[in-house]
Design a protein around this motif. Structure first.
Motif, short mmCIF file in Angstrom:
data_model
loop_
_atom_site.label_atom_id
_atom_site.label_comp_id
_atom_site.label_asym_id
_atom_site.label_seq_id
_atom_site.Cartn_x
_atom_site.Cartn_y
_atom_site.Cartn_z
N UNK A 239 0.83 -1.21 0.00
CA UNK A 239 0.00 0.00 0.00
C UNK A 239 0.86 1.25 0.00
N UNK A 240 1.91 1.26 0.81
CA UNK A 240 2.81 2.41 0.86
C UNK A 240 3.52 2.61 -0.48
N UNK A 241 3.96 1.50 -1.08
CA UNK A 241 4.67 1.61 -2.36
C UNK A 241 3.75 2.13 -3.46
N UNK A 242 2.50 1.73 -3.46
CA UNK A 242 1.56 2.20 -4.47
C UNK A 242 1.27 3.69 -4.30
N UNK A 243 1.17 4.14 -3.08
CA UNK A 243 0.94 5.57 -2.83
C UNK A 243 2.12 6.39 -3.34
N UNK A 244 3.33 5.92 -3.04
CA UNK A 244 4.53 6.63 -3.50
C UNK A 244 4.60 6.66 -5.03
#
Length: 271
Positions: A239-244
């Motif tokens: 989830x964090x990687x997709x947001x970035x």
């Protein structure tokens, strides 16, 4: 015959009939209850754990009786359909409480990713059995369910197992090489990016461990609880990687919405 004598005789016959009926009931009711009772999901899951190697070996014997000539791009369906048929034969041989009436194959059709390829219907719930097949020449990369549907599966099924068919397509015919059967979580791989499960970034599909670990019978996770923690870590990391990755592509309105949500969250935190 006098009326009183007739009445006494009738009453005696009636009492005798009642006694016979009660005797028959005491003999028949337990047998009837035993025939209609269903095993619990916990009992069946325990037996599946105990006989997993035997089940895998017997399935391999059955599947190795037939070779296929189709392309590897379509042969997976033949192996998986044959494996489900074989499961419905092998499981009752090893678990006496099971019969054909305990198996739910779902609705047949073209869709591959049914929630359960085969469900074992027990007295207090269902056990999921997924069926996968992959080529021996390369490590498997089959879908093993997404982060999104993982909670749904946990609610629907008391336990989850997976049957893997490894096939050899190096010759003129495609043949079953080996069969593996175990708890689903023991087949899931480990990510190289985070201390969590292996997954595909674009859709969050879990991915399996390499064939070498299939052969050795080892797993990345010591327990189901450890596996569940690894799922959470990987899901949060993704989830964090997709947001970035997609933050700059969001519209101004969406970025403002995200900003407002974050601001509200941190402003409401206690100092």
């Amino acid at each position: 015959m006098q009326p009183k004598l007739i009445l006494r005789t009738a009453r005696g016959l009636f009492r005798t009939l009642l006694a016979v009926m009660f005797a028959l009931q005491s003999l028949c009711v337990p047998a009837f209850a035993q025939s209609t009772s269903q095993p619990s999901a916990a009992e069946v899951a325990e037996k599946l754990d105990s006989f997993k190697d035997t089940i895998a070996n017997e399935l391999a014997v059955q599947l190795q009786r037939t070779n296929f000539r189709n392309s590897y791009t379509t042969v997976w369906r033949q192996f998986e359909d044959a494996a489900i048929d074989a499961l419905c034969v092998v499981l009752p041989k090893n678990i006496a409480q099971l019969s054909e009436k305990n198996f739910d194959r779902g609705t047949s059709g073209r869709e591959k990713n049914r929630l359960a390829d085969l469900a074992i219907v027990c007295g207090d719930g269902q056990i999921e059995i997924s069926v996968k097949s992959a080529r021996r020449s390369a490590n498997p990369e089959n879908d093993m369910g997404t982060f999104r549907d993982h909670p749904t599966r946990k609610k629907l099924f008391a336990a989850a197992f997976t049957l893997w068919v490894r096939y050899d397509d190096s010759g003129k015919e495609i043949k079953c090489d080996r069969v593996f059967f175990d708890r689903t979580w023991r087949f899931v791989g480990k990510s190289s990016l985070v201390d969590g499960v292996k997954y595909r970034k674009k859709d969050g599909n879990l991915r399996p461990k390499p064939w070498a670990m299939f052969d050795s019978g080892t797993a990345f996770w010591e327990s189901e609880a450890e596996f569940e923690a690894a799922v959470k870590r990987a899901e949060l990391f993704r989830a964090n990687e997709l947001i970035k990755e997609y933050l700059d592509d969001l519209s101004d309105a969406d970025q403002k919405l995200l900003y407002d949500r974050l601001q509200e969250k941190f402003n409401n935190q206690n100092p």
